[in-house]
Design a protein around this motif. Structure first.
Motif, short mmCIF file in Angstrom:
data_model
loop_
_atom_site.label_atom_id
_atom_site.label_comp_id
_atom_site.label_asym_id
_atom_site.label_seq_id
_atom_site.Cartn_x
_atom_site.Cartn_y
_atom_site.Cartn_z
N PRO A 185 13.49 -4.50 25.71
CA PRO A 185 12.31 -4.42 26.59
C PRO A 185 12.35 -3.19 27.50
O PRO A 185 11.31 -2.61 27.79
CB PRO A 185 12.39 -5.72 27.39
CG PRO A 185 13.12 -6.67 26.51
CD PRO A 185 14.13 -5.82 25.79
N ASN A 241 9.35 -0.52 27.94
CA ASN A 241 8.78 -0.23 29.26
C ASN A 241 8.88 1.26 29.59
O ASN A 241 7.95 1.84 30.14
CB ASN A 241 9.52 -1.04 30.33
CG ASN A 241 8.95 -2.44 30.47
OD1 ASN A 241 7.89 -2.64 31.06
ND2 ASN A 241 9.66 -3.41 29.93
N TRP A 290 2.47 -3.72 23.04
CA TRP A 290 3.91 -3.91 22.83
C TRP A 290 4.32 -3.63 21.39
O TRP A 290 5.24 -2.86 21.11
CB TRP A 290 4.28 -5.34 23.21
CG TRP A 290 5.75 -5.61 23.32
CD1 TRP A 290 6.62 -5.95 22.33
CD2 TRP A 290 6.54 -5.56 24.52
NE1 TRP A 290 7.88 -6.12 22.81
CE2 TRP A 290 7.87 -5.88 24.16
CE3 TRP A 290 6.26 -5.27 25.85
CZ2 TRP A 290 8.91 -5.94 25.09
CZ3 TRP A 290 7.29 -5.33 26.78
CH2 TRP A 290 8.59 -5.65 26.39
#
Length: 270
Positions: free
Chosen positions: A103, A107, A231
């Motif tokens: 993640p 990000n 995403w």
């Protein structure tokens, strides 16, 4: 396939186009043994007709085109080598590629390239339900729709499963607004951005149906997309960058090894 007279030592040919013959051995293994005799015969007929059509086009092209044989051979070799390189690199990447993406990486990429994720369509989190006018217990349905209780949401899902013609109940996921209302009167709304600013809840009906829309969140065209909406896209971008780097590193490694082994020389043109 032979470009000559029928070979007496072979089986009877299946078809001929000019001086080219198609023999049973040329199609061995191309028809599944699981097929019925009728389906097998139909499949064979299709293959023969396909072969004939292809050979006729090749013959026509050969008669009409003026091809340099050396140039054609060069192109064929280029194509062959391109396929070999592609297959080699594909196997290497599939073996060596690290597909794990944290993640934090996603990000970081999102924040570093934030302007690349501006929306070209309006998106929403919400619920949209299309019910026939004869659907029962509409007041109960509305109470379920407007409840934020998880258990009541399960009841809403059950109700819509039984009676709705169309339902989007994933109120925690982003979707394109156009996709949500396609095929309904809400699709005809001219200024959908203004509509989303004005309404959190909206009902509409026509001769046959009632339409219920509940908006939790929205983002408009040209605003920055929420990270969860892009995403999967970012994951694909990161993986593709890794693939490109792997291939580049592989080419560098091969070049450096060959250079160290004196496997190639560059001669001066002077």
């Amino acid at each position: 396939m032979k470009e000559d007279a029928v070979d007496e030592n072979k089986q009877q040919p299946l078809a001929r186009v000019n001086s080219i013959y198609l023999y049973p051995e040329d199609v061995t293994g191309l028809i599944s043994a699981d097929l019925s005799p009728e389906d097998s015969a139909n499949r064979m007929t299709q293959m023969i007709n396909s072969w004939i059509r292809k050979q006729l086009v090749i013959s026509e092209a050969n008669s009409r085109l003026s091809l340099d044989e050396a140039e054609l051979e060069r192109r064929l070799l280029d194509y062959k080598y391109a396929l070999m390189i592609h297959e080699f690199e594909e196997q290497y990447v599939n073996r060596e590629l690290n597909k794990s993406i944290s993640p934090a990486e996603i990000n970081k990429y999102y924040n570093d390239h934030i302007d690349n994720f501006r929306l070209n369509q309006n998106i929403v989190k919400g619920i949209f339900v299309q019910l026939p006018k004869g659907a029962p217990n509409i007041n109960t349905f509305k109470r379920l729709l407007n409840s934020n209780d998880a258990k009541r949401h399960e009841e809403l899902v059950s109700y819509c499963h039984s009676y709705s013609k169309k339902a989007h109940l994933g109120d925690s996921s982003w979707v394109y607004f156009e996709q949500l209302v396609v095929g309904t009167p809400l699709q005809e709304i001219e200024d959908k951005g203004d509509f989303l600013k004005r309404y959190k809840y909206f009902e509409k009906e026509d001769d046959d149906n009632r339409y219920y829309l509940k908006i939790m969140e929205y983002r408009l065209i040209n605003e920055i997309s929420p990270i969860e909406f892009v995403w999967d896209e970012i994951e694909k971008i990161i993986l593709n960058k890794r693939k490109v780097k792997l291939v580049g590193d592989l080419e560098d490694e091969i070049y450096e090894r060959a250079e160290n082994n004196n496997d190639f020389e560059i001669y001066s043109n002077e």
